[in-house]
Design a protein around this motif. Structure first.
Motif, PDB file in Angstrom:
ATOM      1  N   ILE A  99       0.848  -1.208   0.000  1.00 14.33           N
ATOM      2  CA  ILE A  99       0.000   0.000   0.000  1.00 14.33           C
ATOM      3  C   ILE A  99       0.877   1.249   0.000  1.00 14.33           C
ATOM      4  O   ILE A  99       0.690   2.166  -0.787  1.00 14.33           O
ATOM      5  CB  ILE A  99      -0.940   0.054   1.227  1.00 14.33           C
ATOM      6  N   TRP A 100       1.867   1.271   0.921  1.00 14.99           N
ATOM      7  CA  TRP A 100       2.709   2.474   1.039  1.00 14.99           C
ATOM      8  C   TRP A 100       3.455   2.742  -0.263  1.00 14.99           C
ATOM      9  O   TRP A 100       3.702   3.873  -0.637  1.00 14.99           O
ATOM     10  CB  TRP A 100       3.723   2.372   2.181  1.00 14.99           C
ATOM     11  N   ALA A 101       3.859   1.662  -0.968  1.00 16.32           N
ATOM     12  CA  ALA A 101       4.608   1.850  -2.211  1.00 16.32           C
ATOM     13  C   ALA A 101       3.681   2.199  -3.368  1.00 16.32           C
ATOM     14  O   ALA A 101       4.132   2.513  -4.466  1.00 16.32           O
ATOM     15  CB  ALA A 101       5.402   0.588  -2.536  1.00 16.32           C
ATOM     16  N   GLY A 102       2.363   2.103  -3.139  1.00 14.32           N
ATOM     17  CA  GLY A 102       1.416   2.407  -4.192  1.00 14.32           C
ATOM     18  C   GLY A 102       1.195   1.263  -5.171  1.00 14.32           C
ATOM     19  O   GLY A 102       0.608   1.436  -6.228  1.00 14.32           O
ATOM     20  N   ASP A 103       1.656   0.043  -4.807  1.00 19.57           N
ATOM     21  CA  ASP A 103       1.496  -1.106  -5.700  1.00 19.57           C
ATOM     22  C   ASP A 103       0.091  -1.696  -5.637  1.00 19.57           C
ATOM     23  O   ASP A 103      -0.354  -2.353  -6.578  1.00 19.57           O
ATOM     24  CB  ASP A 103       2.506  -2.199  -5.340  1.00 19.57           C
ATOM     25  N   LYS A 104      -0.564  -1.554  -4.481  1.00 17.51           N
ATOM     26  CA  LYS A 104      -1.893  -2.146  -4.325  1.00 17.51           C
ATOM     27  C   LYS A 104      -2.792  -1.141  -3.621  1.00 17.51           C
ATOM     28  O   LYS A 104      -2.308  -0.312  -2.846  1.00 17.51           O
ATOM     29  CB  LYS A 104      -1.812  -3.387  -3.424  1.00 17.51           C
TER      30      LYS A 104
END
Lengths: 293, 437
Positions: free
Chosen positions: B407-412
């Motif tokens: 989530i934090w990396a913006g992947d999901k």
């Protein structure tokens, strides 16, 4: 002509190979047998009860997409570690070999990193690349690059590869250097007289003559990348971010020693054993044919 | 008894200890504390040893929480187990399922005849470590709960009023925007993300983290952390991460270094972070209750504990268990508890220790140190806020950490990540159920 020493009777030869057999049995066959046995059970952590489940542990693993992804991670990691530890080692060995004076000093200095345990090497690299206190992270920051291996999987992989390869360069250097010394000077001199420049001599004469050493190191380094890099990964990334640095052997540890799931952990060890065995067979069957002894 | 390397090491540690005398009965105590906390444990043990002459408690540090639990289990398998093992709250379900390896504390206390009153412990702490029929299985040792730490100087520097209301996440969100606009590079940082932003979050909003009363009612529990409330919170956190308002530093308490050095304005961390922050922070700080989303669930309900309890392991002599009983009774005495609470920032886990601390004027001198206590005890716990009892929970936390990183990396998206965490975690719960049935 091949010389053969023959023993009379069986006792002495048996006695001579006994230590090796005992060591293999105690440190290899017994634990490997235990792993195979335990991989057929689901056990509670304290070993109070065990339930026989046949190959369920294996089907459980292989049906897990995250476990299958770990194979790819492991492949990428081992290829990179093998390359990053062998190519610089060869380069340094060639340079040290050309030195006329002082090669002993360089040799000693280059071997030093090998004495550093993987976990300690991990901490050293972590200090340099830590997002908060790392000196290299700081320089990268001043260059405008936002280094963050805590969230960026590619950077995390790069960091563990470099940290794992670093100490290994020394080991490989040692072998390459010794092999270079054994290359007959007369062959090189003859080529030089024929007008072959240094790099041409290197690629057409030296490199082929080094092939037995290169092959040996290839096998040894792949095994290293598979099994012995645990300490580096544990200290730097603990398998993260997400699962980007979770290689197979790290998962064996995490499931066995953090998760207390000995059944699954043993099954993973068995799979790992098969994979590395297979890889070694492939290396010997296909690559060794191209090695000139 | 078989001697192994561990045994030999322990023996040599004993020889080095000036207090050891071989006529006395020895009690082994394995724990996970280093640094300041390690010193405080050592002092407790020393005081107990000096207070009587029948028993000698030998404490030894076995690594972090996971490593200590692992050492205890390995010790048990090799028949070299200690008498007392410190186990973090995450390992509680594992220990509870290990009947035959553990000796319940209520039994040890009854047999030893030491004075002990399980009702002295505050409800939310006791509830975590008692069986369904109300018997105390392990002795609560160190318990804490998450709170919000505020760097007042950073607020001033960014031109934000440090006394601004931070009781809800809505207000925190506005404040983060203001901090960012005021030039703050690290508005919010957290420690123990799963514990604070999922486990405590669920209890605090009175929504289930897992079915079957968060696992208290049976091993056939399933994760429910992909509910609407959790996803709403994690979506907001994910947005803050993308905007640079929430800085992710790692899975454990790495963020503590960022906060203590003054880099970050807000920090969600255990109340036990107090000792470290007080010692290192060169800025004006204060502590606030953990924020909640106004209008979500029944927030604020109560938060739950983290920390460890002491388990007694099977396989020793009756005489030695008497010593164990004496030591545990000593630890649960009000004086020892009050001192421990004041020194560490861990919760006063007996009501009496809390009162003694208040009477001594500690809360007046150290404002905010009672916030954690109030936050945990203000409301009677519900089925959603009694705590968690899930098998393989250390591994499940690992899975949650991975999904949160996505989530934090913006992947999901938060929903995708939590759906995946549920699916992966449930597989492990089913395996644990199989292994312990």
């Amino acid at each position: 002509m091949e010389k053969r020493v023959t023993f009379r009777g069986w006792m002495l030869p048996l006695l001579l190979i006994l230590p090796q057999v005992v060591i293999s049995a105690v440190f290899f066959f017994y634990p490997a047998g235990q792993a195979i046995w335990q991989s057929l059970f689901i056990q509670d952590p304290f070993g109070l009860s065990a339930r026989f489940v046949g190959i369920d542990n294996f089907t459980f693993l292989l049906s897990d997409p995250f476990y299958r992804a770990s194979f790819v991670t492991t492949a990428v990691f081992s290829v990179l570690v093998t390359l990053c530890s062998m190519v610089p080692a060869l380069f340094l060995a060639v340079l040290a070999d050309r030195l006329i004076k002082g090669s002993g000093v360089y040799r000693t200095l280059l071997i030093w990193p090998y004495a550093v345990a993987p976990a300690v090497a991990g901490v050293l690299w972590l200090f340099m690349f830590n997002t908060r206190v790392g000196i290299i992270s700081w320089y990268l920051g001043t260059l405008g690059y936002d280094w963050n291996y805590v969230l960026n999987g590619g950077e995390a992989m790069g960091l563990v590869v470099v940290a794992s390869s670093w100490g290994r360069i020394s080991y490989n250097f040692l072998f390459f250097f010794a092999a270079l010394q054994a290359v007959p000077r007369s062959v090189i001199e003859a080529a030089a007289i024929d007008g072959a420049r240094f790099w041409r001599r290197f690629f057409t004469i030296v490199l082929p003559l080094l092939s037995p050493t290169t092959f040996f190191l290839l096998v040894v380094n792949v095994v290293y990348a598979f099994f012995e890099t645990f300490g580096v990964i544990h200290t730097i990334t603990a398998g993260g971010p997400q699962q980007s640095t979770t290689i197979l052997v790290y998962k064996v540890y995490a499931d066995g020693f953090v998760g207390q799931d000995l059944g699954s952990s043993s099954a993973q060890s068995v799979i790992l054993l098969l994979v590395v065995g297979l890889l070694t067979v492939i290396q010997f069957k296909f690559i060794e044919k191209r090695v000139h002894y | 008894m078989r001697k192994s390397l561990i045994g030999a090491l322990l023996a040599s540690a004993t020889v080095l200890s000036p207090l050891a005398a071989y006529a006395e009965t020895e009690v082994q105590f394995w724990h996970a504390f280093t640094g300041r906390l390690g010193e405080l444990v050592k002092a407790q043990v020393e005081e107990f040893n000096n207070s009587q002459s029948d028993y000698v408690v030998v404490e030894s540090h076995k690594g972090n929480y996971s490593e200590t639990l692992n050492a205890g289990i390995a010790g048990f398998r090799a028949r070299e187990q200690p008498h007392i093992l410190m186990v973090f709250e995450v390992g509680t379900a594992t220990m509870m399922s290990a009947k035959g390896a553990t000796k319940p504390v209520y039994e040890v206390m009854a047999e030893s005849g030491a004075t002990f009153d399980p009702n002295a412990y505050i409800g939310s702490v006791k509830g975590y470590y008692t069986s369904t029929d109300g018997e105390m299985l392990s002795l609560p040792f160190n318990s804490s709960t998450p709170v919000l730490w505020v760097n007042r100087d950073a607020f001033e520097a960014a031109g934000v009023d440090p006394d601004t209301d931070l009781s809800t996440w809505q207000k925190v969100g506005e404040t983060l925007t203001a901090l960012k606009a005021g030039g703050e590079e690290c508005p919010l940082v957290t420690a123990w993300q799963s514990w604070i932003h999922l486990e405590n979050f669920s209890a605090y909003h009175d929504v289930p983290f897992a079915s079957k009363h968060n696992g208290f009612a049976g091993l056939d529990t399933e994760l429910m952390l992909n509910g609407e409330a959790q996803v709403k919170h994690l979506s907001a956190m994910g947005e803050w991460a993308r905007d640079g308002k929430f800085i992710y530093t790692g899975r454990r308490n790495e963020g503590g270094a960022n906060f203590r050095s003054g880099e970050c304005a807000l920090f969600t961390e255990s109340s036990a972070g107090y000792a470290g922050i007080k010692a290192e922070a060169e800025f004006d700080f204060d502590v606030r209750p953990l924020p909640y989303w106004d209008g979500v669930g029944n927030a604020p309900q109560n938060t739950i504990i983290g920390g460890a309890s002491l388990w007694v392991l099977e396989g020793h002599d009756a005489e030695e268990y008497k010593g164990v009983g004496e030591f545990l009774a000593y630890l649960s005495s009000s004086d020892v508890q009050a001192k421990w609470h004041q020194d560490t920032g861990y919760l006063p886990i007996t009501a009496e220790a809390g009162e003694a601390t208040r009477a001594a004027g500690f809360y007046d001198e150290n404002p905010g140190t009672d916030i954690a206590v109030i936050q945990m005890t203000a409301k009677e716990p519900t089925a959603n806020s009694k705590g968690l009892r899930l098998g393989s929970f250390d591994q499940i936390r690992g899975i949650i950490d991975e999904e949160l990183e996505a989530i934090w990396a913006g992947d999901k998206s938060a929903q995708e990540a939590m759906d995946s965490a549920k699916e992966r975690g449930d597989t492990l719960l089913r395996r644990f159920e199989t292994a312990n049935n």
